[in-house]
Design a protein around this motif. Structure first.
Motif, PDB file in Angstrom:
ATOM      1  N   LYS A  91       0.832  -1.212   0.000  1.00  0.00           N
ATOM      2  CA  LYS A  91       0.000   0.000   0.000  1.00  0.00           C
ATOM      3  C   LYS A  91       0.866   1.261   0.000  1.00  0.00           C
ATOM      4  N   LEU A  92       1.939   1.235   0.794  1.00  0.00           N
ATOM      5  CA  LEU A  92       2.816   2.406   0.845  1.00  0.00           C
ATOM      6  C   LEU A  92       3.409   2.688  -0.532  1.00  0.00           C
ATOM      7  N   GLN A  95       0.979   4.245  -2.883  1.00  0.00           N
ATOM      8  CA  GLN A  95       0.670   5.655  -2.605  1.00  0.00           C
ATOM      9  C   GLN A  95       1.722   6.605  -3.153  1.00  0.00           C
ATOM     10  N   LYS A  96       2.938   6.099  -3.377  1.00  0.00           N
ATOM     11  CA  LYS A  96       4.006   6.919  -3.956  1.00  0.00           C
ATOM     12  C   LYS A  96       4.247   8.191  -3.155  1.00  0.00           C
ATOM     13  N   ASP A  97       3.978   8.150  -1.851  1.00  0.00           N
ATOM     14  CA  ASP A  97       4.172   9.322  -1.016  1.00  0.00           C
ATOM     15  C   ASP A  97       5.583   9.278  -0.430  1.00  0.00           C
ATOM     16  N   PRO A  98       6.438  10.228  -0.803  1.00  0.00           N
ATOM     17  CA  PRO A  98       7.833  10.169  -0.345  1.00  0.00           C
ATOM     18  C   PRO A  98       7.981  10.190   1.174  1.00  0.00           C
ATOM     19  N   ARG A  99       6.941  10.671   1.894  1.00  0.00           N
ATOM     20  CA  ARG A  99       6.982  10.649   3.360  1.00  0.00           C
ATOM     21  C   ARG A  99       7.162   9.236   3.896  1.00  0.00           C
ATOM     22  N   TYR A 100       6.660   8.262   3.158  1.00  0.00           N
ATOM     23  CA  TYR A 100       6.667   6.887   3.657  1.00  0.00           C
ATOM     24  C   TYR A 100       7.884   6.079   3.191  1.00  0.00           C
ATOM     25  N   VAL A 101       8.794   6.715   2.469  1.00  0.00           N
ATOM     26  CA  VAL A 101       9.965   5.976   1.982  1.00  0.00           C
ATOM     27  C   VAL A 101      10.757   5.336   3.130  1.00  0.00           C
ATOM     28  N   ASP A 160       6.772   5.007  13.661  1.00  0.00           N
ATOM     29  CA  ASP A 160       5.802   5.182  12.568  1.00  0.00           C
ATOM     30  C   ASP A 160       5.342   3.826  12.029  1.00  0.00           C
ATOM     31  N   VAL A 161       6.302   2.936  11.841  1.00  0.00           N
ATOM     32  CA  VAL A 161       5.974   1.621  11.287  1.00  0.00           C
ATOM     33  C   VAL A 161       5.069   0.857  12.249  1.00  0.00           C
ATOM     34  N   ALA A 162       5.400   0.909  13.541  1.00  0.00           N
ATOM     35  CA  ALA A 162       4.568   0.219  14.542  1.00  0.00           C
ATOM     36  C   ALA A 162       3.148   0.775  14.517  1.00  0.00           C
ATOM     37  N   ALA A 163       3.024   2.117  14.388  1.00  0.00           N
ATOM     38  CA  ALA A 163       1.698   2.739  14.362  1.00  0.00           C
ATOM     39  C   ALA A 163       0.939   2.330  13.103  1.00  0.00           C
ATOM     40  N   LEU A 164       1.638   2.250  11.986  1.00  0.00           N
ATOM     41  CA  LEU A 164       0.985   1.856  10.732  1.00  0.00           C
ATOM     42  C   LEU A 164       0.517   0.404  10.796  1.00  0.00           C
ATOM     43  N   GLY A 168      -3.143   0.642  10.632  1.00  0.00           N
ATOM     44  CA  GLY A 168      -3.341   0.639   9.190  1.00  0.00           C
ATOM     45  C   GLY A 168      -3.018   1.998   8.603  1.00  0.00           C
ATOM     46  N   LEU A 169      -3.005   2.027   7.293  1.00  0.00           N
ATOM     47  CA  LEU A 169      -2.682   3.258   6.580  1.00  0.00           C
ATOM     48  C   LEU A 169      -3.960   4.072   6.435  1.00  0.00           C
ATOM     49  N   ASN A 170      -3.944   5.281   6.976  1.00  0.00           N
ATOM     50  CA  ASN A 170      -5.139   6.111   6.892  1.00  0.00           C
ATOM     51  C   ASN A 170      -5.372   6.553   5.457  1.00  0.00           C
ATOM     52  N   PRO A 171      -6.642   6.679   5.067  1.00  0.00           N
ATOM     53  CA  PRO A 171      -6.917   7.233   3.738  1.00  0.00           C
ATOM     54  C   PRO A 171      -6.428   8.672   3.689  1.00  0.00           C
TER      55      PRO A 171
END
Ligand code: ZN
Length: 193
Positions: A91-92, A95-101, A160-164, A168-171
């Motif tokens: 999913k990350l 999303q192609k969101d660089p924040r999640y790299v 962050d990873v533990a929270a995800l 889960g990944l919020n919309p």
């Protein structure tokens, strides 16, 4: 270049277009064409022998090669499952969101330790370490750039990873007020009926 991507195993030989049979041996080649991403190519044994196996690798243009065994896709019933580290990573990447790299990188390392992903290759592109992981069950290749985290960043990313994984990944967040639909332009021409 792109920080990450997933390239699925082909269902047909990309050289001769013949569909792979279940349990058939095939070859995966990685090409660096100086494009955004390394390109994956799956070919059958016959095409490997006739077109790629002989001669200098440089001349053929691929930077890495390995052999795999094709597995026919599992029935769709397996697709229904709760979020795991692997589905979260997928999913990350989607999303192609660089924040999640950084989180994606940590997830990939976790999955490698759990032997869900296997490192097939490590290359350097644009001065960055890039890991090519394979999910042996699906044959998908995950390309993951090492974000070169500093020790003092690591703890935050692990949280962050533990929270995800927990929540889960919020919309995507809704548009903030004031950035709704564009206002109707003034001086609109009057439509004559
Ligand atoms: Zn072929």
């Amino acid at each position: 270049m792109d920080n990450w991507n997933i390239q699925s195993r082909a269902v047909v030989c990309e050289a001769c277009s013949r569909p792979f049979a279940d349990r058939e041996a095939f070859h995966t080649l990685l090409f660096d064409e100086h494009a955004e991403n390394l390109r994956r190519m799956d070919v059958c044994e016959a095409c490997w022998q006739s077109q790629f196996s002989d001669g200098a690798r440089e001349r053929k243009g691929f930077i890495s090669h390995w052999q795999g065994v094709y597995e026919a896709p599992a029935p769709a019933v397996d697709a229904i499952q709760k979020d795991t580290a692997e589905t979260l990573l997928r999913k990350l990447i989607e999303q192609k969101d660089p924040r999640y790299v950084p989180a994606g990188y940590i997830l990939a390392v976790m999955l490698e330790r759990k032997r869900v992903l296997k490192v097939k290759e490590e290359v350097v592109r644009d001065g960055k370490r890039v890991f090519i992981y394979e999910q042996p069950g699906t044959g998908d290749i995950f390309t993951i750039t090492d974000p070169a985290l500093r020790l003092d960043q690591l703890e935050t990313v692990q949280r962050d990873v533990a929270a995800l994984l927990e929540g889960g990944l919020n919309p995507p967040a809704p548009q903030p007020a004031g950035e709704g639909p564009a206002p109707v332009p003034e001086n609109q021409p009057i439509v004559q009926n």
